[in-house]
Design an enzyme around this catalytic site. Structure first.
Site, short mmCIF file in Angstrom:
data_model
loop_
_atom_site.label_atom_id
_atom_site.label_comp_id
_atom_site.label_asym_id
_atom_site.label_seq_id
_atom_site.Cartn_x
_atom_site.Cartn_y
_atom_site.Cartn_z
N LYS A 1 0.83 -1.11 0.03
CA LYS A 1 -0.27 0.07 -0.01
C LYS A 1 0.77 1.33 0.15
O LYS A 1 0.28 2.40 -0.32
CB LYS A 1 -0.84 -0.04 1.29
N GLU B 1 -1.37 7.19 8.45
CA GLU B 1 -2.23 8.22 7.84
C GLU B 1 -3.18 9.07 8.68
O GLU B 1 -3.27 8.39 9.85
CB GLU B 1 -3.38 7.23 7.11
N LYS C 1 -17.42 -4.18 4.18
CA LYS C 1 -18.59 -3.61 3.52
C LYS C 1 -19.54 -4.74 3.68
O LYS C 1 -19.33 -5.80 3.42
CB LYS C 1 -18.23 -3.49 1.70
N GLU D 1 -9.64 2.62 -4.53
CA GLU D 1 -10.48 3.09 -3.23
C GLU D 1 -10.11 4.54 -2.94
O GLU D 1 -8.99 4.60 -2.63
CB GLU D 1 -10.36 1.93 -2.33
N ARG E 1 -8.31 -6.77 -8.83
CA ARG E 1 -9.01 -7.96 -9.13
C ARG E 1 -10.33 -7.63 -9.21
O ARG E 1 -10.97 -6.38 -8.97
CB ARG E 1 -8.94 -9.00 -8.21
N VAL F 1 -16.24 -7.94 -5.04
CA VAL F 1 -17.59 -8.60 -4.58
C VAL F 1 -18.77 -7.68 -5.28
O VAL F 1 -19.55 -8.07 -5.60
CB VAL F 1 -17.60 -8.61 -3.02
N ARG G 1 -24.94 -7.50 0.99
CA ARG G 1 -24.35 -8.84 1.22
C ARG G 1 -24.97 -9.78 2.12
O ARG G 1 -25.12 -9.16 3.50
CB ARG G 1 -22.85 -8.53 1.64
P1 ADP Z 1 -8.25 -3.11 3.62
O1 ADP Z 1 -7.38 -3.29 2.67
O2 ADP Z 1 -7.88 -3.77 4.89
O3 ADP Z 1 -9.60 -3.23 3.35
P2 ADP Z 1 -8.57 -0.01 3.53
O4 ADP Z 1 -7.18 0.92 3.19
O5 ADP Z 1 -9.22 -0.30 2.07
O6 ADP Z 1 -7.90 -1.50 4.03
O7 ADP Z 1 -9.52 0.48 4.32
C1 ADP Z 1 -10.60 -0.11 4.76
C2 ADP Z 1 -11.52 0.86 5.45
O8 ADP Z 1 -11.02 1.16 6.60
C3 ADP Z 1 -11.94 1.86 4.63
O9 ADP Z 1 -13.19 1.64 3.91
C4 ADP Z 1 -12.23 2.65 5.82
O10 ADP Z 1 -13.53 2.45 6.47
C5 ADP Z 1 -11.39 2.44 6.84
N1 ADP Z 1 -10.10 3.47 6.51
C6 ADP Z 1 -8.98 3.39 6.04
N2 ADP Z 1 -8.06 4.22 6.25
C7 ADP Z 1 -8.63 5.48 7.00
C8 ADP Z 1 -8.34 6.57 7.50
N3 ADP Z 1 -7.06 7.10 6.90
N4 ADP Z 1 -9.28 7.20 8.22
C9 ADP Z 1 -10.57 6.72 8.61
N5 ADP Z 1 -10.90 5.52 8.21
C10 ADP Z 1 -10.07 4.76 7.29
#
Ligand code: ADP
Length: 448
Positions: A116, A200, A237, A275, A291, A294, A337
């Protein structure tokens, strides 16, 4: 042209891929564990191969077994679906080493986006905005604390190799930072075999909005609009919508074209999802999934494009058959889902389906591999069906969601249907007024 596809997956996504193959006149090979010998994807495939015992390490993640199955049956391509080996760059590489087509992007792109930190650097270089945070990996604790102080709390410590909403820890103050940092490192080391973490800014009230893209080998890339996936529990989700209620047509068009350009410049081939988190009118990139996802069917419902079909065609070397200007968006779509889980505790529920009645009628699609008498084994993901509903606008779609949920009968295991029924009638949901915290912080508390 691809003639025979081995589907390296199970459940509804294996059926979804099988259906796209049948529509294209492509032969199908199912693989299955011993726990899945009576599964629907096995029954409907032209051929099937048992690749090992129930535990995923020995079957659906067993690379030598899967590649051998493809070679023995004379398949010329492997579709990994989602989960399992779909984002495993080593697998994608090995598939190609065996002169088979991997229905997905190049191994290098999978590896790049699977990290990431690298993903954020890449999209930043290509001009897309990302969530503010550390430049790269956090190495020394004192430097990390200093950076968090500068950024301001709350901050989020995230796993570079993370996925499935795991390996993230929030620190709301300096006092919480060291423990959150150590926990995130330890957990990501155990879960992903990689304890690299990054920082972050923790956004307090964002929506999760993602863009679907597809591109071919000739540099043509298009976006298929966005999905709002803010309805989450444990960062995962459960209900998705397209389009999002907060993006204007102009914003979507302009931002989507920027994304498609970035994807083309990357030389990326196949389907993918970028995303973002959305707060105060801005989108901030968090990660890219390399990929099929869902929730892809809601995009299919509003664009009329069969994304899995197009994915197979571009993997086979064909040019995209449409341009950005050919794509238009119609109405509204929602996906619920249906997981085999307790609707309140989210505890997974395995067992045998006793009664099964699937909803239907205008605007209703169900993607599932379930049937009365089938077994829901305890070894795999709890997603057993996706209820996908389309309407001419959001209110129309929501009434159809309620109608379909009331028709749906699944007995023998617990499901999320009761939760979805409540959600579809909740005023916030009706108003489109919810963010990533709604389900856990408001909805679940009201239901207690
Ligand atoms: P994963 O790959 O584990 O799914 P993501 O980076 O896509 O991780 O984040 C999954 C979820 O976590 C996001 O949809 C959001 O709900 C929450 N999230 C991720 N980063 C942040 C952030 N910087 N601040 C607030 N919520 C976050």
């Amino acid at each position: 042209m691809i003639k025979k596809v081995l589907i390296a997956n199970r459940g509804e996504i294996a059926l979804r891929i099988l259906r796209a193959c049948k529509d294209l006149g492509i032969q199908t090979v199912a693989v299955h564990s011993t726990a899945d010998q009576d599964a629907m994807h096995v029954r409907l495939a032209d051929e099937s191969v048992c690749i090992g015992p129930a535990p995923v390490r020995e079957s659906y993640l067993n690379i030598p077994s899967i590649i051998s199955a493809a070679c023995i049956t004379g398949a010329d391509a492997i579709h990994p679906g989602f989960g399992f080996l779909s984002e495993n760059a080593t697998f994608a590489h090995m598939v190609e080493e065996h002169d088979l087509i991997f229905i997905g992007p190049k191994a290098d792109h999978i590896a790049m986006m699977g990290d990431k930190i690298m993903a954020k650097k890449t999209v930043t270089r290509l001009g897309l905005p990302t969530v503010p945070g550390s430049d790269g990996a956090l190495s020394k604790i004192d430097k990390a604390v200093k950076l968090a102080d500068e950024m301001g709390y709350p901050v989020l410590i995230k796993a570079a190799g993370g996925g499935g909403g795991r390996g993230m820890k929030v620190a709301r103050s300096k006092g919480e930072f060291v423990e959150a940092y150590e926990t995130a490192r330890r957990e990501s080391g155990i879960a992903f075999g990689n304890d690299t973490v990054y920082l972050e800014k923790y956004l307090e009230n964002p929506r999760h909005i993602e863009f679907q893209v597809i591109s071919d080998k000739y540099g043509n890339a298009v976006h298929l609009g966005e999905r709002d996936c803010s309805m989450q529990r444990r960062n995962q989700k459960v209900w998705e919508e397209a389009p999002s209620t907060v993006l204007s047509r102009e914003f979507r068009d302009e931002f989507g074209r920027k994304i498609a350009k970035a994807v083309s410049e990357m030389g990326y081939v196949g389907v993918g999802t970028l995303e973002f988190l959305y707060e105060n009118g801005q989108l901030y990139f968090i990660e890219m999934n390399t990929r099929i996802q869902v929730e892809h069917p809601i995009t299919e419902m509003i664009t009329g494009i069969d994304i899995v079909r197009e994915q197979i065609l571009v993997a086979g070397g064909e040019k995209l058959s449409f341009t950005q200007d050919d794509i238009s968006f119609h109405g509204h779509a929602i996906e619920c889902r249906i997981n085999a889980e307790n609707s309140e505790t989210y505890i997974p529920s395995a067992g045998t389906i006793v009664n099964y009645h699937c909803p239907g009628g205008p605007g209703v699609r169900v993607d599932s591999a379930m049937y009365a008498g089938c077994k829901i084994p305890p070894y795999y993901d709890s997603l057993i069906a996706k209820l996908i509903v389309h309407g001419k606008d959001r209110n129309h779609c929501l009434s159809r969601v309620r109608r379909a949920l009331n028709e749906y009968v699944i007995s023998g295991v617990d499901t999320l249907i009761p939760m979805h029924k409540k959600l579809a009638n909740h005023q916030n949901v009706i108003n489109g007024d919810y963010n990533i915290h709604f389900l856990e912080k408001i909805f679940s508390k009201e239901s207690e």
